[in-house]
Design a protein around this motif. Sequence first.
Motif, PDB file in Angstrom:
ATOM      1  N   THR A 125      14.777  18.779 -28.450  1.00 39.54           N
ATOM      2  CA  THR A 125      13.881  18.020 -27.574  1.00 39.54           C
ATOM      3  C   THR A 125      14.507  17.793 -26.204  1.00 39.54           C
ATOM      4  OG1 THR A 125      12.907  16.924 -29.499  1.00 39.54           O
ATOM      5  CG2 THR A 125      12.598  15.854 -27.361  1.00 39.54           C
ATOM      6  N   ARG A 126      15.808  17.568 -26.167  1.00 35.89           N
ATOM      7  CA  ARG A 126      16.479  17.286 -24.896  1.00 35.89           C
ATOM      8  C   ARG A 126      16.731  18.535 -24.062  1.00 35.89           C
ATOM      9  NH1 ARG A 126      20.554  13.223 -28.050  1.00 35.89           N
ATOM     10  NH2 ARG A 126      19.416  11.270 -27.672  1.00 35.89           N
ATOM     11  N   HIS A 127      16.915  19.677 -24.715  1.00 34.52           N
ATOM     12  CA  HIS A 127      17.430  20.840 -23.992  1.00 34.52           C
ATOM     13  C   HIS A 127      16.526  22.067 -24.031  1.00 34.52           C
ATOM     14  CE1 HIS A 127      21.121  18.636 -23.380  1.00 34.52           C
ATOM     15  NE2 HIS A 127      21.208  18.411 -24.682  1.00 34.52           N
ATOM     16  N   GLU A 233       0.316  12.337 -34.262  1.00 32.21           N
ATOM     17  CA  GLU A 233       1.019  11.506 -33.283  1.00 32.21           C
ATOM     18  C   GLU A 233       1.754  12.373 -32.266  1.00 32.21           C
ATOM     19  OE1 GLU A 233       2.830   8.567 -31.052  1.00 32.21           O
ATOM     20  OE2 GLU A 233       1.127   8.415 -32.434  1.00 32.21           O
ATOM     21  N   LEU A 234       2.375  13.437 -32.728  1.00 31.84           N
ATOM     22  CA  LEU A 234       3.087  14.323 -31.812  1.00 31.84           C
ATOM     23  C   LEU A 234       2.116  14.981 -30.833  1.00 31.84           C
ATOM     24  CD1 LEU A 234       5.632  16.028 -34.239  1.00 31.84           C
ATOM     25  CD2 LEU A 234       6.099  14.256 -32.538  1.00 31.84           C
ATOM     26  N   GLY A 235       0.901  15.274 -31.305  1.00 36.52           N
ATOM     27  CA  GLY A 235      -0.089  15.874 -30.424  1.00 36.52           C
ATOM     28  C   GLY A 235      -0.538  14.939 -29.322  1.00 36.52           C
ATOM     29  N   ALA A 236      -0.495  13.636 -29.604  1.00 37.81           N
ATOM     30  CA  ALA A 236      -0.936  12.646 -28.624  1.00 37.81           C
ATOM     31  C   ALA A 236       0.217  12.099 -27.784  1.00 37.81           C
ATOM     32  CB  ALA A 236      -1.634  11.484 -29.345  1.00 37.81           C
ATOM     33  N   ARG A 237       1.433  12.442 -28.131  1.00 32.20           N
ATOM     34  CA  ARG A 237       2.612  11.834 -27.508  1.00 32.20           C
ATOM     35  C   ARG A 237       2.964  12.516 -26.193  1.00 32.20           C
ATOM     36  NH1 ARG A 237       6.715   8.608 -29.289  1.00 32.20           N
ATOM     37  NH2 ARG A 237       8.771   8.898 -28.363  1.00 32.20           N
ATOM     38  N   ASP A 238       3.417  11.733 -25.235  1.00 31.91           N
ATOM     39  CA  ASP A 238       4.005  12.284 -24.020  1.00 31.91           C
ATOM     40  C   ASP A 238       5.409  12.761 -24.379  1.00 31.91           C
ATOM     41  OD1 ASP A 238       5.059  12.930 -21.587  1.00 31.91           O
ATOM     42  OD2 ASP A 238       4.908  10.923 -20.714  1.00 31.91           O
ATOM     43  N   THR A 239       5.592  14.048 -24.477  1.00 36.85           N
ATOM     44  CA  THR A 239       6.859  14.586 -24.945  1.00 36.85           C
ATOM     45  C   THR A 239       7.814  14.942 -23.798  1.00 36.85           C
ATOM     46  OG1 THR A 239       5.886  16.803 -25.057  1.00 36.85           O
ATOM     47  CG2 THR A 239       5.839  15.465 -27.064  1.00 36.85           C
ATOM     48  N   SER A 240       7.443  14.640 -22.567  1.00 36.27           N
ATOM     49  CA  SER A 240       8.359  14.879 -21.453  1.00 36.27           C
ATOM     50  C   SER A 240       9.514  13.901 -21.535  1.00 36.27           C
ATOM     51  CB  SER A 240       7.636  14.726 -20.120  1.00 36.27           C
ATOM     52  OG  SER A 240       7.141  13.405 -19.952  1.00 36.27           O
ATOM     53  N   ARG A 241      10.643  14.277 -20.996  1.00 36.49           N
ATOM     54  CA  ARG A 241      11.828  13.425 -21.023  1.00 36.49           C
ATOM     55  C   ARG A 241      11.764  12.411 -19.889  1.00 36.49           C
ATOM     56  NH1 ARG A 241      13.073  12.329 -25.051  1.00 36.49           N
ATOM     57  NH2 ARG A 241      10.943  13.007 -25.393  1.00 36.49           N
ATOM     58  N   PRO A 242      12.247  11.173 -20.133  1.00 37.55           N
ATOM     59  CA  PRO A 242      12.238  10.175 -19.068  1.00 37.55           C
ATOM     60  C   PRO A 242      13.096  10.633 -17.874  1.00 37.55           C
ATOM     61  CG  PRO A 242      12.685   9.167 -21.205  1.00 37.55           C
ATOM     62  CD  PRO A 242      12.763  10.655 -21.409  1.00 37.55           C
ATOM     63  N   PRO A 243      12.731  10.241 -16.684  1.00 39.37           N
ATOM     64  CA  PRO A 243      13.515  10.636 -15.506  1.00 39.37           C
ATOM     65  C   PRO A 243      14.868   9.951 -15.476  1.00 39.37           C
ATOM     66  CG  PRO A 243      11.837   9.033 -14.895  1.00 39.37           C
ATOM     67  CD  PRO A 243      11.568   9.394 -16.322  1.00 39.37           C
ATOM     68  N   HIS A 244      15.784  10.560 -14.748  1.00 35.54           N
ATOM     69  CA  HIS A 244      17.119   9.978 -14.598  1.00 35.54           C
ATOM     70  C   HIS A 244      17.009   8.682 -13.800  1.00 35.54           C
ATOM     71  CE1 HIS A 244      21.457  10.287 -14.782  1.00 35.54           C
ATOM     72  NE2 HIS A 244      21.534   9.953 -13.508  1.00 35.54           N
ATOM     73  N   LYS A 245      17.732   7.664 -14.215  1.00 32.58           N
ATOM     74  CA  LYS A 245      17.679   6.347 -13.543  1.00 32.58           C
ATOM     75  C   LYS A 245      18.627   6.312 -12.348  1.00 32.58           C
ATOM     76  CE  LYS A 245      14.900   4.640 -16.674  1.00 32.58           C
ATOM     77  NZ  LYS A 245      13.489   4.320 -16.381  1.00 32.58           N
TER      78      LYS A 245
END
Length: 245
Positions: A125-127, A233-245
């Motif tokens: 998911t991360r990479h 749930e996975l189909g409805a989920r925002d699967t993008s990664r959060p932006p760097h803080k």
Amino acid sequence: MRLSEAAWPDTTDLDPDAVLVPVGSTEQHGPHAPLGTDHLTAETVANAADDAYDGTLAVTPTITVGISEEHRQFPGTMYVSPDTFRDYVRDAATSVLDHDWRTIVFVNGHGGNTDALREVAADITRHEDAYAAAYTWFDAVGDHSSEMGHAGPLETAFLRHTHPDLVREDRIEDARDGASDGWGDWTSHMNLAYDSAEFSENGVVGDPTEGSAERGAELLSLATDALCRLVDELGARDTSRPPHK
């Protein structure tokens, strides 16, 4: 769609909501249950979800050998190292990205795989341009989960429902009599046992006589429903990664 039964032209236009990857083990399950218990149950849940889901799924071939060194004293047990397992499972799962299938769910039937599968799912998911989740069927069966042992009531019930010909009914009482009540040897909130033979005479944890076929049918239904909800749930989920803080 079961990929192992399809020809490649059958998959050309396949756009699955998720790819299910059944993962289990080949290890002792007491004197009464088959060595393949964990991969048989994982595959059964994945296929049941494929049948029940209101959408499109792809089910990969089952990964049948997992992280099971804790059962090495019992003949027939096979295992790989955690590093080998993580690398192989990741490579096998991410090969579907070549087809632009971007949601992967590991359908797990072995407790020893749980931590490694969570790590693999997080890494994907991360990479990768993908989202992965690790689902373990016996964690998703409500109050029954509290009785999960090893070749005990839950797995025996499941197999009595789905694979009754593989349960050695004439050994059930011996399985109960040689079982331990719980997993491990605990002191100061720490399990001092590394191998199951340290605390179970015959590899069983829990009472398999409490596992009826009727209970197995309920377990399969609960696990299947939970897996279908997860895919939704996975189909409805925002699967993008959060932006760097």
